[in-house]
Design an enzyme around this catalytic site. Structure first.
Site: not given
Length: 289
Positions: A48, A123, A203-206
């Protein structure tokens, strides 16, 4: 996870180090705001970073924020990852060779300033390396005390079962992409519930938040969805509704939304107190374009 209380919502620290990242003061303030809000799981990775030559930027940032926080920082589970790289041109590489994972974990521990990494995650499986060899490297790292708990990311059901056979109870989590707009990995969520593994949606708010790293308010609003309609009715943000929906999927779900600003992670953490009704959940569970 592994006897550590990580709370209901974690922090995905990637936005603090990649393209469009905030300055270091705002980044540290965002991590501190997460801890103030009760977040006890911070997800990072050695890859990152933004520019070439910055490997470990996010890990160093997390370590700095925890060191300056004071009392309570020792309760945080830092989950880092190895096996991917960023050359600095926006692309991603993958390297699951055992020797690489060993060196990567040792370097991550040094950057985080710990003798043993709390949670170390593969990863992404490397198609050029037998999956069992990559997982075996994590087992060896756990045996050596370099890492304490093991997680996987971007894996399928068969790979989860293979890793469970190799790692036994040291395997505690799976981090896969899952969101209202991406529900294809629900089968892995269900397997995690069956096996008692934590499921960390990345990316839970995709489909809800316009930013690729899920930072609410980072860009113009996306098209209206049932989540937005319910948010208006409840007087809360669509992101908070979305995270409450995640938490209602299973007790093993711990979403890790990204954030660039303190107010974003405060709003996300508040999802733990938002209880959705069965009727609301039924509406949100229906697929939408």
């Amino acid at each position: 996870m592994g006897g550590t209380d990580v709370g209901a919502v974690g922090l995905g620290a990637m936005p603090l180090s990649v393209e469009g990242r905030p300055d270091s003061e705002q980044a540290v303030a965002t991590i501190h705001a997460a801890l103030d809000a009760g977040v006890r799981l911070i997800d990072t990775a050695d890859s990152y970073h933004w520019h070439a030559g910055e490997r470990g930027h996010n890990e160093r940032l997390v370590a700095r924020a925890l060191a300056s926080y004071g009392s309570g920082a020792q309760e945080v589970l830092v989950a880092t990852k190895g096996g991917r790289g960023r050359p600095g041109d926006g692309s991603w590489t993958v390297d699951g060779r055992p020797d690489h994972l060993r060196r990567a974990a040792e370097s991550s521990a040094a950057r985080l300033g710990v003798e043993s990494i709390g949670l170390y995650q593969l990863h992404k499986p490397d198609p050029a390396v037998p999956f069992a060899d990559s997982v075996g490297a994590l087992r060896d790292l756990a045996d050596a005390g370099t890492i304490r708990l093991v997680g996987l990311s971007n894996v399928d059901r068969a790979q989860i079962r293979t890793a469970r056979e190799i790692l036994g109870p040291r395997l505690v989590s799976v981090q896969n992409r899952f969101s209202p707009a991406h529900r294809a990995t629900r089968d892995t969520l269900e397997l995690c519930a069956e096996l008692g593994l934590a499921f960390l949606p990345w990316s839970p708010l995709g489909g809800i938040s316009p930013s690729a790293v899920d930072d609410p308010g980072a860009a113009a609003p996306p098209p209206d969805t049932p989540f937005h309609a319910l948010a208006r009715a409840r007087g809360v943000s669509p992101q908070r509704v979305c995270l409450a929906w995640h938490l209602a999927q299973s007790p093993v779900v711990v979403p890790i939304p990204g954030a660039r600003r303190p107010e974003s992670i405060r709003d996300s953490a508040a999802a733990a107190a938002l209880a959705l009704t069965a009727e609301e959940l039924a509406t949100l569970d229906r697929p939408w374009p």
